[in-house]
Design an enzyme around this catalytic site. Structure first.
Site, PDB file in Angstrom:
ATOM      1  N   LYS A 155      -7.765  14.193  -5.552  1.00 52.60           N
ATOM      2  CA  LYS A 155      -7.264  13.197  -4.614  1.00 52.60           C
ATOM      3  C   LYS A 155      -8.421  12.604  -3.783  1.00 52.60           C
ATOM      4  CE  LYS A 155      -2.755  15.523  -4.271  1.00 52.60           C
ATOM      5  NZ  LYS A 155      -1.759  16.126  -3.353  1.00 52.60           N
TER       6      LYS A 155
ATOM      7  N   ASN B 120      -4.538  18.091   0.560  1.00 55.47           N
ATOM      8  CA  ASN B 120      -4.662  19.302  -0.261  1.00 55.47           C
ATOM      9  C   ASN B 120      -5.447  19.108  -1.551  1.00 55.47           C
ATOM     10  OD1 ASN B 120      -2.753  18.007  -1.767  1.00 55.47           O
ATOM     11  ND2 ASN B 120      -1.156  19.563  -1.513  1.00 55.47           N
TER      12      ASN B 120
ATOM     13  N   TYR C 220       4.638   9.703  -7.767  1.00 51.72           N
ATOM     14  CA  TYR C 220       5.326  10.547  -6.785  1.00 51.72           C
ATOM     15  C   TYR C 220       6.792  10.159  -6.601  1.00 51.72           C
ATOM     16  CZ  TYR C 220       1.067  13.006  -5.342  1.00 51.72           C
ATOM     17  OH  TYR C 220      -0.049  13.812  -5.303  1.00 51.72           O
TER      18      TYR C 220
ATOM     19  N   HIS D  65      -4.070  17.342  -7.433  1.00 48.46           N
ATOM     20  CA  HIS D  65      -2.722  17.385  -8.015  1.00 48.46           C
ATOM     21  C   HIS D  65      -2.794  18.037  -9.386  1.00 48.46           C
ATOM     22  CE1 HIS D  65       1.186  16.048  -9.575  1.00 48.46           C
ATOM     23  NE2 HIS D  65       0.526  15.824 -10.694  1.00 48.46           N
TER      24      HIS D  65
ATOM     25  N   GLU E  97       3.375  12.434 -16.805  1.00 48.27           N
ATOM     26  CA  GLU E  97       2.217  12.042 -15.997  1.00 48.27           C
ATOM     27  C   GLU E  97       1.028  11.630 -16.878  1.00 48.27           C
ATOM     28  OE1 GLU E  97       3.495  14.875 -12.208  1.00 48.27           O
ATOM     29  OE2 GLU E  97       1.725  15.416 -13.370  1.00 48.27           O
TER      30      GLU E  97
HETATM   31  P1  DAT Z   1       2.312  19.948  -5.315  1.00 50.53           P
HETATM   32  O1  DAT Z   1       1.252  18.898  -5.090  1.00 50.53           O
HETATM   33  O2  DAT Z   1       1.801  21.332  -5.014  1.00 50.53           O
HETATM   34  O3  DAT Z   1       2.974  19.837  -6.656  1.00 50.53           O
HETATM   35  P2  DAT Z   1       4.728  18.750  -4.198  1.00 50.53           P
HETATM   36  O4  DAT Z   1       4.975  18.178  -5.550  1.00 50.53           O
HETATM   37  O5  DAT Z   1       5.835  19.489  -3.548  1.00 50.53           O
HETATM   38  O6  DAT Z   1       3.434  19.701  -4.193  1.00 50.53           O
HETATM   39  O7  DAT Z   1       4.315  17.579  -3.188  1.00 50.53           O
HETATM   40  C1  DAT Z   1       3.456  16.539  -3.627  1.00 50.53           C
HETATM   41  C2  DAT Z   1       2.466  16.253  -2.534  1.00 50.53           C
HETATM   42  O8  DAT Z   1       3.150  15.752  -1.386  1.00 50.53           O
HETATM   43  C3  DAT Z   1       1.703  17.481  -2.024  1.00 50.53           C
HETATM   44  O9  DAT Z   1       0.581  17.780  -2.815  1.00 50.53           O
HETATM   45  C4  DAT Z   1       1.324  17.060  -0.647  1.00 50.53           C
HETATM   46  C5  DAT Z   1       2.518  16.221  -0.203  1.00 50.53           C
HETATM   47  N1  DAT Z   1       3.481  17.042   0.543  1.00 50.53           N
HETATM   48  C6  DAT Z   1       4.327  17.965   0.044  1.00 50.53           C
HETATM   49  N2  DAT Z   1       5.060  18.548   1.007  1.00 50.53           N
HETATM   50  C7  DAT Z   1       4.651  17.969   2.157  1.00 50.53           C
HETATM   51  C8  DAT Z   1       5.005  18.125   3.530  1.00 50.53           C
HETATM   52  N3  DAT Z   1       5.929  19.001   3.903  1.00 50.53           N
HETATM   53  N4  DAT Z   1       4.355  17.364   4.437  1.00 50.53           N
HETATM   54  C9  DAT Z   1       3.410  16.477   4.083  1.00 50.53           C
HETATM   55  N5  DAT Z   1       3.035  16.263   2.803  1.00 50.53           N
HETATM   56  C10 DAT Z   1       3.634  17.010   1.860  1.00 50.53           C
HETATM   57 MG    MG Z   2       4.230  18.417  -7.467  1.00 47.49          MG
END
Ligand code: DAT
Ligand code: MG
Length: 148
Positions: A9, A112, A49, A115, A126
């Site tokens: 990212k 974070n 997303y 991805h 994807e």
């Molecule tokens: P991952 O990236 O571990 O698959 P995810 O698919 O649940 O996690 O979410 C996609 C992204 O969205 C994640 O990398 C960061 C953001 N995100 C997820 N939960 C969040 C939250 N509670 N607050 C802010 N950003 C969040």
């Molecule tokens: Mg995810």
């Protein structure tokens, strides 16, 4: 053999962590099948997303992903999807184990770093979304030294 979609990212790129991230996947024994450095359009970010469309963080997530270039990759290998998620670590970097990418480098869930596809179906969609058919078929010379 599995393929998974991995994206460094904007924060990972801006912080100069591209080399370290790639090194971790290479060292594991996975094989690169696609790699590009690119800006992400709002349209692509929203498709990628799409599952999070109704979440309160959707807007800031799209803004973040489109704010600065990313490194999009496809990595291939035995168990590559689940193993990559382990290499990446938990979504919230504060909960991610030391030794994982997020655990080693992050503190904030909105920064974070990386991805990784979470299942075979999402990996397939994807990869299609980001790379289409534009992948490289090859067999590294080290293959018999990684696989029995
Ligand atoms: P991952 O990236 O571990 O698959 P995810 O698919 O649940 O996690 O979410 C996609 C992204 O969205 C994640 O990398 C960061 C953001 N995100 C997820 N939960 C969040 C939250 N509670 N607050 C802010 N950003 C969040
Ligand atoms: Mg995810």
């Amino acid at each position: 053999m599995e393929r998974t979609f991995i994206m460094i990212k904007p924060d990972g790129v801006q912080r100069g962590l591209v080399g370290d991230v790639i090194k971790r996947f290479e060292q594991k024994g996975f094989t690169l099948a696609g790699l590009k450095f690119m800006s992400v359009s709002k349209e692509l970010a929203e498709k990628h997303y799409g599952v999070h469309k109704e979440r309160p963080f959707f807007g800031s997530l799209i803004e973040f992903i489109t704010s600065s270039p990313v490194v999009a990759m496809v990595w291939q290998g035995k168990g590559a999807i689940a193993s990559s998620r382990q290499i990446i670590g938990a979504t919230n970097p504060l909960s991610a184990a030391p030794g994982t990418i997020r655990g080693d480098y992050g503190v904030d869930v909105g920064r974070n770093l990386i991805h990784g596809s979470d299942a075979p179906e999402t990996a397939q969609s994807e990869i299609a979304l980001w790379f289409g058919e534009d992948l490289v078929e090859w067999k590294p010379a080290a293959t018999p030294w990684i696989y029995e």
